[in-house]
Design a protein around this motif. Structure first.
Motif, PDB file in Angstrom:
ATOM      1  N   THR A 133       0.833  -1.209   0.000  1.00 21.72           N
ATOM      2  CA  THR A 133       0.000   0.000   0.000  1.00 21.72           C
ATOM      3  C   THR A 133       0.865   1.255   0.000  1.00 21.72           C
ATOM      4  OG1 THR A 133      -1.750  -1.198   1.167  1.00 21.72           O
ATOM      5  CG2 THR A 133      -1.847   1.221   1.218  1.00 21.72           C
ATOM      6  N   LYS A 134       1.908   1.278   0.838  1.00 20.78           N
ATOM      7  CA  LYS A 134       2.807   2.436   0.880  1.00 20.78           C
ATOM      8  C   LYS A 134       3.468   2.661  -0.474  1.00 20.78           C
ATOM      9  CE  LYS A 134       3.946   2.613   5.775  1.00 20.78           C
ATOM     10  NZ  LYS A 134       5.022   2.560   6.766  1.00 20.78           N
ATOM     11  N   LYS A 135       3.877   1.581  -1.114  1.00 23.37           N
ATOM     12  CA  LYS A 135       4.506   1.712  -2.433  1.00 23.37           C
ATOM     13  C   LYS A 135       3.512   2.241  -3.472  1.00 23.37           C
ATOM     14  CE  LYS A 135       8.344  -1.440  -2.023  1.00 23.37           C
ATOM     15  NZ  LYS A 135       9.247  -2.231  -2.827  1.00 23.37           N
ATOM     16  N   ALA A 136       2.275   1.815  -3.375  1.00 25.46           N
ATOM     17  CA  ALA A 136       1.251   2.302  -4.309  1.00 25.46           C
ATOM     18  C   ALA A 136       1.007   3.797  -4.104  1.00 25.46           C
ATOM     19  CB  ALA A 136      -0.047   1.516  -4.119  1.00 25.46           C
ATOM     20  N   ILE A 137       0.943   4.216  -2.837  1.00 30.31           N
ATOM     21  CA  ILE A 137       0.761   5.634  -2.534  1.00 30.31           C
ATOM     22  C   ILE A 137       1.967   6.436  -3.037  1.00 30.31           C
ATOM     23  CG2 ILE A 137       0.559   7.326  -0.657  1.00 30.31           C
ATOM     24  CD1 ILE A 137      -0.971   5.106   0.924  1.00 30.31           C
ATOM     25  N   ALA A 138       3.157   5.899  -2.804  1.00 29.91           N
ATOM     26  CA  ALA A 138       4.378   6.571  -3.261  1.00 29.91           C
ATOM     27  C   ALA A 138       4.383   6.703  -4.781  1.00 29.91           C
ATOM     28  CB  ALA A 138       5.607   5.799  -2.784  1.00 29.91           C
ATOM     29  N   GLN A 139       3.997   5.656  -5.471  1.00 28.22           N
ATOM     30  CA  GLN A 139       3.967   5.715  -6.936  1.00 28.22           C
ATOM     31  C   GLN A 139       2.938   6.728  -7.419  1.00 28.22           C
ATOM     32  OE1 GLN A 139       6.284   4.115  -8.950  1.00 28.22           O
ATOM     33  NE2 GLN A 139       5.436   5.617 -10.364  1.00 28.22           N
ATOM     34  N   GLY A 140       1.823   6.817  -6.703  1.00 22.47           N
ATOM     35  CA  GLY A 140       0.817   7.824  -7.045  1.00 22.47           C
ATOM     36  C   GLY A 140       1.401   9.228  -6.979  1.00 22.47           C
TER      37      GLY A 140
END
Length: 186
Positions: free
Chosen positions: A7-14
């Motif tokens: 989830t953190k990686k997805a937010i970071a990529q966003g």
């Protein structure tokens, strides 16, 4: 990989995707959650604000690898690796550092200050420098390196990363020794 990390990686990529088209200062939490398909509650479960997210990205995508196994002998190679990481994602780094370079500098200063302190301590064979002096000199060199790296980012990351890290290594080695000799011979 844990679900929280995914989830953190997805937010970071966003956030990283958004910085390609919009200045960091104008990106909202709503923009970030929309870009990664999550809700605000999920964002706030993992991060306090976009600045904490930014710090998380800097640390997890760059600094964690620099700090792993860093020594006085290889710091310039680790710096080159960081510069390569930054250059590969240069729009993100240019956009976020241009907005506020303090988050980036905080990490880099800590690492470089510690390394220079160790170097100065090793050069001080007769233990003539106080702890306060060692901290002062190490901070001086660390701020110089950070300034060069931030300037490199702001000027478009044009200089070759190996060339830049080698220049910083040569300058640091020469000035460490010269500074120590000047101080101990007065």
């Amino acid at each position: 990989m844990s679900e929280a990390l995914i989830t953190k990686k997805a937010i970071a990529q966003g956030l990283k995707d958004l910085t390609l088209a919009k200045p960091f200062g104008k990106i909202s939490i709503g923009d970030i959650t929309s870009a990664c398909g999550l809700n605000r509650q999920t964002f706030y479960y993992h991060f306090q604000d976009k600045y904490e997210l930014l710090s998380w990205i800097y640390y997890n995508e760059g600094f964690i690898y620099v700090m792993d196994g860093i020594t006085l002998e290889n710091w310039h190679e680790k710096l080159k690796d960081l510069l390569d990481t930054m250059k590969a994602d240069q729009e993100f780094y240019r956009n976020t550092i241009k907005n506020d370079d303090s988050y980036f500098k905080e990490y880099l200063l800590e690492i470089v200050s510690t390394l220079f302190y160790e170097a100065i301590d090793k050069l001080d064979e007769d233990k003539s420098l106080s702890d306060e002096d060692k901290k002062f000199y190490s901070q001086f060199y660390a701020y110089g390196i950070c300034g060069v790296v931030v300037s490199w980012v702001e000027s478009g990351m044009k200089e070759d990363t190996k060339k830049l890290s080698d220049k910083l290594k040569g300058l640091a080695q020469g000035s460490e020794k010269l500074g120590y000799e000047i101080y101990t011979n007065r």
